[in-house]
Design a protein around this motif. Structure first.
Motif, PDB file in Angstrom:
ATOM      1  N   TRP A   1       0.761  -1.245   0.076  1.00  0.00           N
ATOM      2  CA  TRP A   1      -0.044   0.030   0.128  1.00  0.00           C
ATOM      3  C   TRP A   1       0.933   1.126  -0.087  1.00  0.00           C
ATOM      4  O   TRP A   1       0.445   2.325  -0.433  1.00  0.00           O
ATOM      5  N   LEU A   2       2.051   1.164   0.523  1.00  0.00           N
ATOM      6  CA  LEU A   2       2.932   2.172   0.541  1.00  0.00           C
ATOM      7  C   LEU A   2       3.406   2.668  -0.831  1.00  0.00           C
ATOM      8  O   LEU A   2       4.065   3.868  -0.845  1.00  0.00           O
TER       9      LEU A   2
ATOM     10  N   ALA B   1      -1.566   6.562   2.468  1.00  0.00           N
ATOM     11  CA  ALA B   1      -1.653   5.131   1.892  1.00  0.00           C
ATOM     12  C   ALA B   1      -3.054   4.345   2.338  1.00  0.00           C
ATOM     13  O   ALA B   1      -3.466   3.595   1.736  1.00  0.00           O
TER      14      ALA B   1
END
Length: 426
Positions: free
Chosen positions: A84-85, A308
């Motif tokens: 997600w980052l 994120a």
């Protein structure tokens, strides 16, 4: 803890009866053992004893084991969070391996960094204990006078171990307090503490675990791919610690209360409160540098994690505010640590720092924002906190060459090669 001569359990057990020769003999044997331990440590703090005291304290309070299910959930959460980052930061993955630690494992895996942080203060304290015994107290103590200095390292180690045990019950991950405490490339959570912390939040445990994982993997990216940052943060802490003064009067008062005929009087030798910051301009400047770098690290992590998690975690706003307050206030264990070594770990001006990174993202984009980590001289200073938008658009924040991001990968070290690729999708 029970009232014991040094604030922690001695090898000899409970305080002896001075009128019982056998108990006194056992007690003195315990003191000799303690002295031998402190002298063999090779430094101002007996870290073996610190770990022993911390382990004993945790075992008495309870240290829940990490189950196979815990490890699987932690691994999945950390790897998903790391994915997600990717769009939220220009820094590549810093994740080499994942870990689920119990509280004792958190202490074991962070002790080397604690050693670097505490030794400068402890060294002055141990020297002061040996040099500042008033003449009248020295005469009263007799043979025990030389013992005071030798026991200084054990005394500090015992109380520092107790403080670490308290921290180990509160921390949620390896990077929870904003310092690079764990091994490079290892993202680690403490499942028992996350469960305990989430008990009163009325949130889905999986959502909380993912949020903590986002914070942990963001720390790994930052400290894993900004090669100068780890040393910069630890040097800032050490520089500030080197300016902390030892309260001579406090030590003298404590030592003057020691009665060689009453070994239990050694319980008066408490470390909390004997360290005070120096008000010199140099120390004030060191404190500002430390507060600025801690705020910038925590502010960047907060901003990146919020970006994120947006659209993925339904309670991201609530979680962000909860963690912001948690980090700004500090827990009882952090307060104990501050009293022990004179250093507060909580970042000040956290909201301002997060707003600054948000303004930089808006005006310069993710790449332009993260390019500031290419060199410490590029980072915003404390004055930028007062006007984030002005700093982000002003002449002093002109867009830097984004090729600087190419320099943010760590070279191979004795700890192993730097991570180059992101984690595999779970």
């Amino acid at each position: 803890m029970p009232d014991t001569p040094f604030g922690f359990a001695l090898p000899g057990g409970q305080p002896p009866d001075p009128n019982d020769p056998q108990q006194m003999q056992q007690f003195l044997a315990g003191l000799q053992q303690l002295m031998a331990m402190s002298q063999s440590g090779g430094g101002p703090v007996n870290w073996d004893l610190a770990r022993q005291v911390a382990t004993t304290s945790l075992n008495s309070e309870g240290d829940p084991a990490v189950s196979a299910a815990d490890r699987a959930e932690v691994d999945e959460a950390l790897r998903l969070a790391d994915l997600w980052l990717n769009p939220a930061t220009a820094l590549p993955s810093g994740l080499v391996t994942t870990a689920a630690w119990n509280r004792n494992e958190w202490i074991f895996n962070t002790l080397d960094v604690w050693r670097k942080l505490a030794d400068p203060v402890a060294e002055r304290m141990v020297a002061a204990m040996g040099d500042l015994v008033p003449p009248e107290a020295r005469a009263q103590l007799g043979p025990m006078a030389s013992m005071i200095s030798s026991l200084g390292g054990a005394l500090f180690g015992g109380q520092f171990g107790a403080a670490l045990a308290k921290l180990a019950v509160e921390v949620l991950s390896a990077g929870d307090i904003g310092l690079p405490l764990g091994p490079r490339g290892t993202a680690a959570l403490v499942p028992a503490n996350i469960k305990a912390y989430g008990a009163g939040l009325e949130l889905d445990p999986g959502e909380l675990r993912l949020f903590v994982s986002l914070r942990e993997t963001a720390h790994q990216r930052l400290f894993g791919h900004v090669p100068w940052l780890r040393g910069h943060v630890l040097t800032a802490v050490e520089t500030y610690a080197n300016g902390i003064r030892v309260d001579r009067e406090a030590i003298e008062e404590a030592l003057s209360r020691v009665n060689p005929a009453d070994p239990e009087s050694m319980s008066e030798l408490q470390l909390e409160g004997i360290f005070t910051p120096d008000d010199s301009p140099q120390q004030q400047a060191a404190l500002r540098r430390l507060e600025t770098v801690l705020a910038l690290v925590e502010g960047w992590v907060t901003h990146v994690v919020e970006g994120a998690a947006e659209g993925r975690l339904p309670n991201v706003v609530r979680l962000s505010e909860t963690f912001r307050r948690r980090r700004a206030a500090g827990g009882p264990a952090e307060q104990t640590f501050a009293a022990l070594v004179g250093l507060e770990l909580r970042p000040r001006r956290l909201r301002e720092a997060a707003a600054l990174w948000a303004a930089l993202t808006e005006h310069r984009g993710v790449d332009g924002r993260d390019a500031l980590w290419a060199h410490p001289d590029l980072l915003p200073d404390e004055e930028a906190f007062a006007d984030p938008a002005g700093y982000a658009t002003g002449a002093d924040s002109a867009v830097f060459d984004l090729s600087a991001l190419d320099d943010l990968d760590l070279p191979p070290t004795e700890e192993g090669p730097a991570p180059q690729d992101g984690p595999k999708q779970p």
